[in-house]
Design an enzyme around this catalytic site. Structure first.
Site, mmCIF file in Angstrom:
data_model
loop_
_atom_site.group_PDB
_atom_site.id
_atom_site.type_symbol
_atom_site.label_atom_id
_atom_site.label_comp_id
_atom_site.label_asym_id
_atom_site.label_seq_id
_atom_site.Cartn_x
_atom_site.Cartn_y
_atom_site.Cartn_z
ATOM 1 N N THR A 2 75.658 52.671 -3.355
ATOM 2 C CA THR A 2 76.742 52.129 -2.520
ATOM 3 C C THR A 2 76.423 50.660 -2.225
ATOM 4 O OG1 THR A 2 75.645 52.581 -0.414
ATOM 5 C CG2 THR A 2 76.977 54.381 -1.319
ATOM 6 N N SER A 44 84.307 51.899 1.911
ATOM 7 C CA SER A 44 83.282 51.679 0.878
ATOM 8 C C SER A 44 82.371 52.902 0.774
ATOM 9 C CB SER A 44 82.453 50.436 1.275
ATOM 10 O OG SER A 44 81.314 50.301 0.454
ATOM 11 N N SER A 62 70.726 60.914 7.528
ATOM 12 C CA SER A 62 69.826 60.522 6.440
ATOM 13 C C SER A 62 68.561 61.326 6.660
ATOM 14 C CB SER A 62 69.522 59.028 6.582
ATOM 15 O OG SER A 62 68.366 58.673 5.875
ATOM 16 N N LYS A 104 68.828 56.667 13.261
ATOM 17 C CA LYS A 104 69.200 57.968 12.689
ATOM 18 C C LYS A 104 68.546 59.119 13.469
ATOM 19 C CE LYS A 104 71.852 56.428 9.319
ATOM 20 N NZ LYS A 104 73.252 56.800 9.130
ATOM 21 N N TYR A 143 66.382 51.377 11.278
ATOM 22 C CA TYR A 143 67.297 52.360 10.680
ATOM 23 C C TYR A 143 66.858 53.774 11.061
ATOM 24 C CZ TYR A 143 69.918 54.653 6.853
ATOM 25 O OH TYR A 143 70.767 55.447 6.117
HETATM 26 P P1 NAI Z 1 78.409 51.115 2.409
HETATM 27 O O1 NAI Z 1 77.850 49.806 2.863
HETATM 28 O O2 NAI Z 1 78.882 51.222 1.002
HETATM 29 O O3 NAI Z 1 79.555 51.594 3.389
HETATM 30 C C1 NAI Z 1 79.465 51.453 4.786
HETATM 31 C C2 NAI Z 1 80.836 51.139 5.348
HETATM 32 O O4 NAI Z 1 80.692 51.022 6.765
HETATM 33 C C3 NAI Z 1 81.406 49.814 4.824
HETATM 34 O O5 NAI Z 1 82.765 49.965 4.478
HETATM 35 C C4 NAI Z 1 81.259 48.881 6.020
HETATM 36 O O6 NAI Z 1 82.260 47.867 6.078
HETATM 37 C C5 NAI Z 1 81.373 49.860 7.174
HETATM 38 N N1 NAI Z 1 80.777 49.331 8.387
HETATM 39 C C6 NAI Z 1 79.560 48.737 8.529
HETATM 40 N N2 NAI Z 1 79.391 48.335 9.788
HETATM 41 C C7 NAI Z 1 80.518 48.679 10.465
HETATM 42 C C8 NAI Z 1 80.951 48.507 11.798
HETATM 43 N N3 NAI Z 1 80.187 47.891 12.715
HETATM 44 N N4 NAI Z 1 82.174 48.976 12.151
HETATM 45 C C9 NAI Z 1 82.958 49.587 11.227
HETATM 46 N N5 NAI Z 1 82.616 49.746 9.951
HETATM 47 C C10 NAI Z 1 81.404 49.300 9.568
HETATM 48 O O7 NAI Z 1 77.223 52.161 2.690
HETATM 49 P P2 NAI Z 1 77.084 53.749 2.503
HETATM 50 O O8 NAI Z 1 75.825 53.966 1.757
HETATM 51 O O9 NAI Z 1 78.326 54.348 2.009
HETATM 52 O O10 NAI Z 1 76.779 54.178 4.000
HETATM 53 C C11 NAI Z 1 77.518 55.162 4.708
HETATM 54 C C12 NAI Z 1 76.561 55.982 5.546
HETATM 55 O O11 NAI Z 1 75.698 56.727 4.702
HETATM 56 C C13 NAI Z 1 75.656 55.149 6.467
HETATM 57 O O12 NAI Z 1 75.639 55.732 7.743
HETATM 58 C C14 NAI Z 1 74.299 55.259 5.811
HETATM 59 O O13 NAI Z 1 73.252 55.133 6.733
HETATM 60 C C15 NAI Z 1 74.375 56.648 5.217
HETATM 61 N N6 NAI Z 1 73.423 56.902 4.151
HETATM 62 C C16 NAI Z 1 73.443 56.141 3.005
HETATM 63 C C17 NAI Z 1 72.509 56.357 2.024
HETATM 64 C C18 NAI Z 1 72.460 55.524 0.785
HETATM 65 O O14 NAI Z 1 71.467 55.609 0.015
HETATM 66 N N7 NAI Z 1 73.471 54.732 0.478
HETATM 67 C C19 NAI Z 1 71.482 57.409 2.169
HETATM 68 C C20 NAI Z 1 71.573 58.156 3.390
HETATM 69 C C21 NAI Z 1 72.508 57.897 4.337
#
Ligand code: NAI
Length: 287
Positions: free
Chosen positions: A203, A30, A155, A172, A168
């Site tokens: 996302t 995702s 982040s 981080k 969070y």
């Molecule tokens: P998302 O929720 O779309 O994707 C996260 C993915 O990680 C999902 O596929 C989920 O199933 C998986 N996941 C969650 N917990 C898990 C676990 N325990 N074991 C294995 N997989 C797991 O979110 P996004 O935004 O793509 O997040 C990805 C990274 O980006 C995160 O580390 C987030 O902190 C970071 N990030 C996101 C921002 C945003 O605004 N969306 C901004 C800055 C950083």
């Protein structure tokens, strides 16, 4: 000048430096992880995708494989050390090497510190911090052999305070401490660490955010600046990975916030506190 810069970027992206290399991406089913998987696939890489969402993982892995990419998909909860080892072993069993590890899987939590249970801190730390630690430990021997790259999707919350998201932010910051240390420690082995700080990205992260009670929260998301697409973020991170950049702060607002928080930390805290107070009063007025 602008034209020259454009030409240079095009040349760099056309060189398929990741052709046949093996990129492992946690949270690859995702958002940013999936967008990175697609970008690395276009660059000719073979993929190892680790995610706990089995359905989305199988669906996206099948799509990538349908496009001609070799993919190993491992259902894995990164907060479980054994799962991480098994996921990395599955990738090594199939491809025999790892060139890039993207520690991306993450969750968030939104609530005031006073309303947040310790269990929420434990869960967020378990996924965001320990997940990255376990995967890095499991992949390290292979990364050293390939003189590879570790990408950490952090982040701005990794380098500056984020009010209303203390769990969070703590996770981080912990990542930042670990991976800046590893960046220096692993350099003699030829392993590079790239820390990525995206701004707000569209996302599923916020939809799954935990509240202080540990359940998915309906509390609205606060944000500064506009949201970027995951594909745009992946494109920037991919190009930065080609250059093995040590640190990438995305978006103009992110860059300003980064430097203000570094150079004038107390001013930054005051600005954040003022914004948080506005959010809280807006929330209190909501019917
Ligand atoms: P998302 O929720 O779309 O994707 C996260 C993915 O990680 C999902 O596929 C989920 O199933 C998986 N996941 C969650 N917990 C898990 C676990 N325990 N074991 C294995 N997989 C797991 O979110 P996004 O935004 O793509 O997040 C990805 C990274 O980006 C995160 O580390 C987030 O902190 C970071 N990030 C996101 C921002 C945003 O605004 N969306 C901004 C800055 C950083």
């Amino acid at each position: 000048m602008a034209l020259q810069r454009k030409k240079k970027v095009t040349r760099v992206t056309k060189v398929k430096k990741f052709q046949d290399k093996v990129a492992v991406i946690t949270g690859g089913a995702s958002g940013i992880g999936l967008a990175l998987a697609r970008r690395f696939a276009r660059g000719g890489a073979r993929l190892g995708l680790l995610d706990m969402d089995a359905e989305a993982l199988q669906r996206e892995a099948a799509r990538l494989a349908g496009g001609g990419t070799e993919v190993v998909a491992a259902v894995c909860d990164v907060s479980a050390r054994r799962d991480c080892q098994a996921g990395i072993d599955a990738v090594l069993g199939r491809f025999g090497r790892i060139d890039v590890l993207v520690n991306n899987a993450g969750i968030t939590a939104r609530d005031r510190f006073v309303d947040t249970r310790a269990e929420v801190f434990e869960r967020v730390m378990a996924v965001n911090f320990f997940g990255s630690l376990y995967c890095t430990q499991a992949a390290l021997a292979s990364l050293r052999a390939s003189r590879g790259l570790i990408v950490v999707v952090e982040s701005l919350a990794g380098v500056s305070p984020l009010l209303g998201r203390s769990a969070y932010c703590a996770s981080k910051h912990a990542l930042h401490g670990l991976f800046t240390t590893l960046r220096a420690e692993l350099r003699p082995d030829g392993v590079q660490v790239m820390i990525a700080c995206p701004g707000f990205v569209q996302t599923n992260l916020q939809r799954r955010a935990l509240g202080g009670d540990g359940r998915v929260t309906a509390r609205p998301q606060s944000r500064v600046g506009r949201q970027t697409s995951a594909a745009a973020v992946a494109d920037i991170l991919y190009r930065a990975a080609l250059r093995r950049r040590p640190m990438v702060v995305l978006t103009p607002v992110g860059k300003i916030a980064y430097w203000v928080s570094r150079l004038m930390p107390l001013t930054y805290e005051r600005l954040m506190a003022r914004q948080f107070a506005v959010e809280l009063s807006r929330e209190a007025r909501r019917p």
